[in-house]
Design a protein around this motif. Structure first.
Motif, PDB file in Angstrom:
ATOM      1  N   UNK A   1     -17.962   0.293 -38.779  1.00 34.16           N
ATOM      2  CA  UNK A   1     -18.683  -0.864 -38.230  1.00 34.16           C
ATOM      3  C   UNK A   1     -20.148  -0.557 -37.941  1.00 34.16           C
ATOM      4  N   UNK A   2     -20.420   0.645 -37.399  1.00 33.82           N
ATOM      5  CA  UNK A   2     -21.803   1.026 -37.077  1.00 33.82           C
ATOM      6  C   UNK A   2     -21.927   2.546 -37.181  1.00 33.82           C
ATOM      7  N   UNK A   3     -22.913   2.990 -37.959  1.00 30.99           N
ATOM      8  CA  UNK A   3     -23.080   4.427 -38.174  1.00 30.99           C
ATOM      9  C   UNK A   3     -24.550   4.773 -38.359  1.00 30.99           C
ATOM     10  N   UNK A   4     -24.897   6.011 -37.981  1.00 35.98           N
ATOM     11  CA  UNK A   4     -26.258   6.522 -38.135  1.00 35.98           C
ATOM     12  C   UNK A   4     -26.237   7.820 -38.928  1.00 35.98           C
ATOM     13  N   UNK A   5     -27.254   7.970 -39.749  1.00 38.59           N
ATOM     14  CA  UNK A   5     -27.523   9.237 -40.426  1.00 38.59           C
ATOM     15  C   UNK A   5     -28.953   9.605 -40.034  1.00 38.59           C
ATOM     16  N   UNK A   6     -29.081  10.520 -39.086  1.00 38.89           N
ATOM     17  CA  UNK A   6     -30.406  10.936 -38.643  1.00 38.89           C
ATOM     18  C   UNK A   6     -30.992  11.880 -39.690  1.00 38.89           C
ATOM     19  N   UNK A   7     -32.168  11.543 -40.186  1.00 43.01           N
ATOM     20  CA  UNK A   7     -32.799  12.338 -41.234  1.00 43.01           C
ATOM     21  C   UNK A   7     -33.892  13.254 -40.701  1.00 43.01           C
ATOM     22  N   UNK A   8     -34.813  12.687 -39.944  1.00 43.23           N
ATOM     23  CA  UNK A   8     -35.948  13.438 -39.412  1.00 43.23           C
ATOM     24  C   UNK A   8     -35.917  13.382 -37.893  1.00 43.23           C
TER      25      UNK A   8
ATOM     26  N   UNK B   1     -36.747   9.520 -38.255  1.00 45.88           N
ATOM     27  CA  UNK B   1     -36.318   8.578 -39.294  1.00 45.88           C
ATOM     28  C   UNK B   1     -34.846   8.776 -39.597  1.00 45.88           C
ATOM     29  N   UNK B   2     -34.241   7.729 -40.139  1.00 52.35           N
ATOM     30  CA  UNK B   2     -32.845   7.815 -40.518  1.00 52.35           C
ATOM     31  C   UNK B   2     -32.389   6.568 -41.230  1.00 52.35           C
ATOM     32  N   UNK B   3     -31.089   6.502 -41.457  1.00 54.11           N
ATOM     33  CA  UNK B   3     -30.451   5.347 -42.078  1.00 54.11           C
ATOM     34  C   UNK B   3     -29.344   4.889 -41.148  1.00 54.11           C
ATOM     35  N   UNK B   4     -29.222   3.581 -40.961  1.00 49.16           N
ATOM     36  CA  UNK B   4     -28.188   3.009 -40.107  1.00 49.16           C
ATOM     37  C   UNK B   4     -27.410   1.954 -40.888  1.00 49.16           C
ATOM     38  N   UNK B   5     -26.126   1.817 -40.562  1.00 50.11           N
ATOM     39  CA  UNK B   5     -25.264   0.822 -41.185  1.00 50.11           C
ATOM     40  C   UNK B   5     -24.634  -0.036 -40.095  1.00 50.11           C
ATOM     41  N   UNK B   6     -24.576  -1.344 -40.343  1.00 50.50           N
ATOM     42  CA  UNK B   6     -23.981  -2.291 -39.407  1.00 50.50           C
ATOM     43  C   UNK B   6     -23.114  -3.267 -40.189  1.00 50.50           C
ATOM     44  N   UNK B   7     -21.855  -3.431 -39.763  1.00 55.45           N
ATOM     45  CA  UNK B   7     -20.958  -4.349 -40.457  1.00 55.45           C
ATOM     46  C   UNK B   7     -20.023  -5.016 -39.450  1.00 55.45           C
ATOM     47  N   UNK B   8     -20.337  -6.259 -39.127  1.00 53.56           N
ATOM     48  CA  UNK B   8     -19.488  -7.029 -38.218  1.00 53.56           C
ATOM     49  C   UNK B   8     -19.513  -6.521 -36.792  1.00 53.56           C
ATOM     50  N   UNK B   9     -20.672  -6.095 -36.325  1.00 54.64           N
ATOM     51  CA  UNK B   9     -20.786  -5.592 -34.959  1.00 54.64           C
ATOM     52  C   UNK B   9     -22.115  -6.044 -34.360  1.00 54.64           C
ATOM     53  N   UNK B  10     -22.249  -5.811 -33.062  1.00 51.82           N
ATOM     54  CA  UNK B  10     -23.488  -6.104 -32.357  1.00 51.82           C
ATOM     55  C   UNK B  10     -23.735  -4.954 -31.385  1.00 51.82           C
ATOM     56  N   UNK B  11     -24.837  -4.243 -31.578  1.00 59.47           N
ATOM     57  CA  UNK B  11     -25.177  -3.086 -30.751  1.00 59.47           C
ATOM     58  C   UNK B  11     -26.412  -3.435 -29.924  1.00 59.47           C
TER      59      UNK B  11
ATOM     60  N   UNK C   1     -36.009  -5.472 -25.974  1.00 58.95           N
ATOM     61  CA  UNK C   1     -34.556  -5.595 -25.791  1.00 58.95           C
ATOM     62  C   UNK C   1     -34.007  -6.352 -26.993  1.00 58.95           C
ATOM     63  N   UNK C   2     -32.936  -5.830 -27.604  1.00 62.51           N
ATOM     64  CA  UNK C   2     -32.439  -6.417 -28.846  1.00 62.51           C
ATOM     65  C   UNK C   2     -30.973  -6.105 -29.055  1.00 62.51           C
ATOM     66  N   UNK C   3     -30.432  -6.629 -30.131  1.00 57.37           N
ATOM     67  CA  UNK C   3     -29.106  -6.243 -30.632  1.00 57.37           C
ATOM     68  C   UNK C   3     -29.230  -6.090 -32.140  1.00 57.37           C
ATOM     69  N   UNK C   4     -28.724  -4.958 -32.658  1.00 53.47           N
ATOM     70  CA  UNK C   4     -28.664  -4.723 -34.098  1.00 53.47           C
ATOM     71  C   UNK C   4     -27.346  -5.318 -34.595  1.00 53.47           C
ATOM     72  N   UNK C   5     -27.400  -6.106 -35.660  1.00 48.34           N
ATOM     73  CA  UNK C   5     -26.201  -6.733 -36.214  1.00 48.34           C
ATOM     74  C   UNK C   5     -26.298  -6.752 -37.738  1.00 48.34           C
ATOM     75  N   UNK C   6     -25.183  -7.001 -38.395  1.00 48.04           N
ATOM     76  CA  UNK C   6     -25.249  -7.122 -39.842  1.00 48.04           C
ATOM     77  C   UNK C   6     -23.905  -7.275 -40.504  1.00 48.04           C
ATOM     78  N   UNK C   7     -23.952  -7.621 -41.763  1.00 44.65           N
ATOM     79  CA  UNK C   7     -22.791  -7.662 -42.641  1.00 44.65           C
ATOM     80  C   UNK C   7     -23.111  -6.751 -43.815  1.00 44.65           C
ATOM     81  N   UNK C   8     -22.395  -5.649 -43.880  1.00 41.12           N
ATOM     82  CA  UNK C   8     -22.605  -4.641 -44.916  1.00 41.12           C
ATOM     83  C   UNK C   8     -24.085  -4.281 -45.036  1.00 41.12           C
TER      84      UNK C   8
END
Length: 116
Positions: free
Chosen positions: A24-31, A41-51, A92-99
């Protein structure tokens, strides 16, 4: 300063994020601070969640895949592949997404130490 680093997609390792399962939510920290004195820097994935989060750094987000949303109270920023979003410190925010898969860059890299 460290040397140039090449991150191959097949070798990226993602960790669960925001108390969500890695699907549902994952991080790949790069720098991080070990690589740079200024930015992370990094890459993040969000699928059907709200962080929910309040950023303690300036952040630039580039949507790589899927549909990404940044919820800012009553305002929602909808973004797709190729879109770029600038987020100033203390938002203040929420990260969300579908795939959604996004690249992020942040400054300063030592935001955790500065806000301890």
């Amino acid at each position: 300063m460290s040397e140039v680093i090449h991150f191959q997609r097949s070798a990226l390792q993602f960790q669960p994020y925001g108390g969500q399962p890695v699907e549902r939510a994952a991080l790949c920290r790069l720098i991080g601070a070990a690589d740079s004195q200024t930015m992370g820097a990094g890459i993040a994935c969000f699928d059907g969640c709200s962080i929910e989060w309040t950023v303690l750094y300036d952040e630039l987000i580039v949507v790589l895949e899927g549909h990404f949303r940044l919820r800012l109270g009553d305002r929602v920023v909808e973004a797709g592949p190729g879109d770029v979003i600038w987020v100033p410190e203390h938002t203040a925010l929420a990260y969300e997404g579908e795939q959604a898969r996004v690249f992020y860059a942040l400054y300063p890299v030592d935001w955790q130490t500065r806000n301890a």
